[in-house]
Scaffold this active site. Structure first.
Site, mmCIF file in Angstrom:
data_model
loop_
_atom_site.group_PDB
_atom_site.id
_atom_site.type_symbol
_atom_site.label_atom_id
_atom_site.label_comp_id
_atom_site.label_asym_id
_atom_site.label_seq_id
_atom_site.Cartn_x
_atom_site.Cartn_y
_atom_site.Cartn_z
ATOM 1 N N LYS A 139 0.809 -1.213 0.000
ATOM 2 C CA LYS A 139 0.000 0.000 0.000
ATOM 3 C C LYS A 139 0.845 1.269 0.000
ATOM 4 C CE LYS A 139 -4.000 -2.128 2.262
ATOM 5 N NZ LYS A 139 -3.476 -3.501 2.295
ATOM 6 N N GLU B 108 -2.921 7.012 8.021
ATOM 7 C CA GLU B 108 -3.849 7.803 7.224
ATOM 8 C C GLU B 108 -4.744 8.621 8.136
ATOM 9 O OE1 GLU B 108 -6.101 5.142 4.829
ATOM 10 O OE2 GLU B 108 -4.534 4.866 3.331
ATOM 11 N N ARG C 210 -7.685 -8.033 -9.448
ATOM 12 C CA ARG C 210 -8.443 -9.262 -9.716
ATOM 13 C C ARG C 210 -9.891 -8.885 -9.936
ATOM 14 N NH1 ARG C 210 -11.155 -9.412 -4.932
ATOM 15 N NH2 ARG C 210 -10.030 -8.837 -3.046
#
Length: 624
Positions: free
Chosen positions: A116, A200, A301
């Protein structure tokens, strides 16, 4: 075009892929563990190969076994579905190195979006807005605490690897940061083998908005609009819909354009999803604002919730995957893609909401799903829900012209769910879909946590449940060998107009519901009442508790049947509610219990004997 495909997955996604391959005349090969030898996807595929024992680590996660199965079966390509090895770049590369076609993005693209922190920097470089925070290489507790202070509390600590809510902690105050960081790192290391984290800014009213993107090997990339996946429980999606409520055309254009830039930044090929977090309070009139929507991550995906996108775009995403993997360009240009109506999906899980959502496993003795909308499932009646895999039973999807109509349709599908004895979250879903805040699209990712008490149904039956159960017994009796009137059960008491029904030791003579309802006389428990997706098991006969029995202790046969078990002997002392014997009648087992504490003074009942209604089976005298 690919002519033969091995599906490296199981359950409903394997069945979903097979449906498309059948339409395209592509031969399919299933793989299965010992637990799935008789599974639906194995039955539906053209061929099947065993890959190991039940644990996923010894079967569906064994890349070498799956590649060997592909080669031995003559498969040209491998489709990973979702979960398991679908985002494993090493497996994708091994498939390619084996000379097989990988139906998915390039291994480099998977690697680029797998961590990430690196992905966020890549998105910044591509002009994609990211959530304010810290994703630097200095992982010292001191530096992370300092960055948290600069961001401002509350903050979110998030593992840089993995997903599914693991390695995530919300921290509300500085005094809690150190302990939360330690816990998050420990979980991340155990789950992903990597304890690095990023920070975050915590969005106070977060909505989970994601964009379906598609790329090909000819340099093309398009989006297929957005989905709202805000209804989550512990970071796991529960209900998804498309398009997102409150999304205006200008915001949609900016968001989807950013998602396409993200796809092009990693030279993306195939189906993928760019996930964003939106501040639900930022827009006007409860809507969304492009200035307050930030990149979270990219799933390389096909997503579980892809059917809602298919419903509003009239596109088969699995077909697109196979065509693009075969070297063809994307079938449609961006301008050819439009939104048609509204679609919503609910994930039906084998779990018990009243017991903390614990998974529920076992055989599906009774299994009925509504046919009024789209259903994706990998199980059928008599199949078993295994403890080794994800507990999702099915996805229920409904498409309509408007959101209100779609929600109504899905709620009806959920309410018509009939599953026993495995417990499900169907009634929980029905309540969520009917909640006023959900109906008005006043939702964020904290919706379920805020309303959980109201969403979890009571396990106690109400009067209507009793009446529905009585009607089920009456209808079952009328259709069988016994005359209808026999179901007015009696235990040495006058015949009544009601039907004797029992639940958890309580027995009532109940007037049956006036109309046939969602109920079934099932298995050895008698009637199972299904109401708005909830299953409640009743007993079909009073278990030795009629007024006559209480008065003189006579236990009489409530109907013709066979005695299959006698648990006591003459002279035994028994407690109130203790099982005395079991009868089999109407293909059901009926338990008769002691109406009070006492002594068995007479026991004419014998195991294996056939008896008629009102036959004396036992007599209990009260204890002094």
């Amino acid at each position: 075009m690919i002519q033969s495909l091995l599906i490296a997955n199981r359950g409903e996604i394997a069945c979903r892929i097979i449906r498309t391959t059948n339409a395209m005349n592509i031969r399919t090969i299933a793989v299965y563990s010992d637990a799935d030898a008789g599974a639906l996807h194995v039955q539906q595929a053209d061929d099947a190969v065993r890959i190991g024992p039940p644990p996923a680590a010894e079967s569906y996660l064994r890349g070498e076994a799956i590649i060997a199965a592909a080669k031995s079966s003559g498969a040209e390509a491998i489709h990973p579905g979702y979960g398991f090895l679908s985002e494993n770049s090493e497996f994708a590369q091994a498939v390619i190195d084996a000379g097989l076609i990988w139906v998915g993005p390039k291994p480099d693209s998977i690697r680029a979006m797998g961590l990430k922190d690196a992905a966020k920097q890549l998105m910044r470089d591509a002009g994609v807005p990211v959530t304010p925070g810290y994703d630097g290489t200095d992982q010292s507790p001191e530096r992370l605490a300092q960055e948290a202070e600069q961001i401002g509390y509350p903050v979110l600590i998030k593992a840089v690897a993995g997903g599914g809510g693991k390695g995530m902690r919300k921290v509300d105050r500085a005094s809690d940061f150190a302990a939360s960081l330690e816990s998050c790192r420990r979980e991340a290391q155990a789950s992903f083998g990597n304890d690095h984290v990023l920070l975050e800014k915590w969005i106070t009213s977060p909505r989970h908005i994601e964009v379906q993107i598609f790329g090909d090997s000819h340099g093309n990339a398009v989006h297929l609009f957005e989905r709202d996946c805000s209804l989550q429980r512990r970071h796991q999606k529960v209900i998804e819909e498309a398009p997102a409520p409150g999304m205006d055309a200008a915001t949609r254009e900016q968001l989807c354009a950013a998602a396409v830039r993200a796809a092009k930044a990693v030279d993306y090929v195939g189906a993928g999803t760019v996930e964003f977090i939106a501040d639900g309070n930022a827009g006007t009139d409860g809507g969304l604002s492009a200035d307050n929507i930030f990149f979270m991550e990219m799933n390389t995906r096909l997503q579980v919730e892809h059917p809602v996108t298919e419903e509003i775009t009239r596109v088969d995403l699995v077909e697109w995957q196979l065509r693009v993997a075969s070297g063809e360009p994307i079938p449609l240009a961006q301008d050819d893609l439009t939104i048609r109506g509204h679609a919503i999906e609910a994930r039906l899980y084998a779990e018990d909401p009243s017991s903390g959502f614990l998974p529920s496993t076992g055989r599906l003795d009774h299994f009925h799903l509504s046919e009024s909308g789209r259903v994706e499932t990998g199980v059928a009646q008599t199949h078993a829900i295994s403890p080794h895999y994800d507990p999702m039973i099915a996805k229920l999807i409904y498409h309509a012209d408007t959101r209100e109509q779609a929600v109504d349709g899905l709620q009806k599908m959920v309410a018509e769910t009939q599953i026993w004895p495995v417990k499900t979250n169907a009634a929980f879903l029905a309540r969520a879909l009917d909640h006023p805040d959900f109906r008005s699209a006043n939702l964020d990712t904290g919706f379920i946590a805020a309303h959980e008490d109201a969403l979890i149904p009571s396990t106690e039956p109400n009067d209507q449940h009793w009446r529905i159960a009585a009607r089920a017994i009456q209808d079952h009796s009328a259709g069988g060998a016994e005359p209808k009137g026999l179901m007015g059960f009696r235990l040495n008491a006058p015949t009544e107009t009601g039907i004797w029904v029992g639940y958890d030791g309580e027995f009532r003579s109940v007037e049956p519901a006036g109309q046939a309802a969602l109920a079934s006389v099932t298995g050895d428990r008698g009637p199972i009442t299904f109401d708005s997706g909830q299953a409640i098991a009743f007993d079909a006969v009073a278990r030795g508790t009629g007024q006559g029995a209480i008065g003189d202790g006579a236990i009489l046969a409530p109907m013709p049947g066979k005695i299959i078990a006698v648990d006591v002997a003459a002279g035994d002392s028994v407690e109130e509610g203790q099982r005395l014997l079991v009868m089999e009648a109407m293909k059901m087992e009926h338990t008769l219990t002691a109406p009070f504490t006492g002594i068995v003074t007479d026991l004419p009942a014998q195991q294996g004997a056939q008896v008629q209604v009102d036959t004396l089976l036992a007599r209990i005298e009260p204890a002094e």
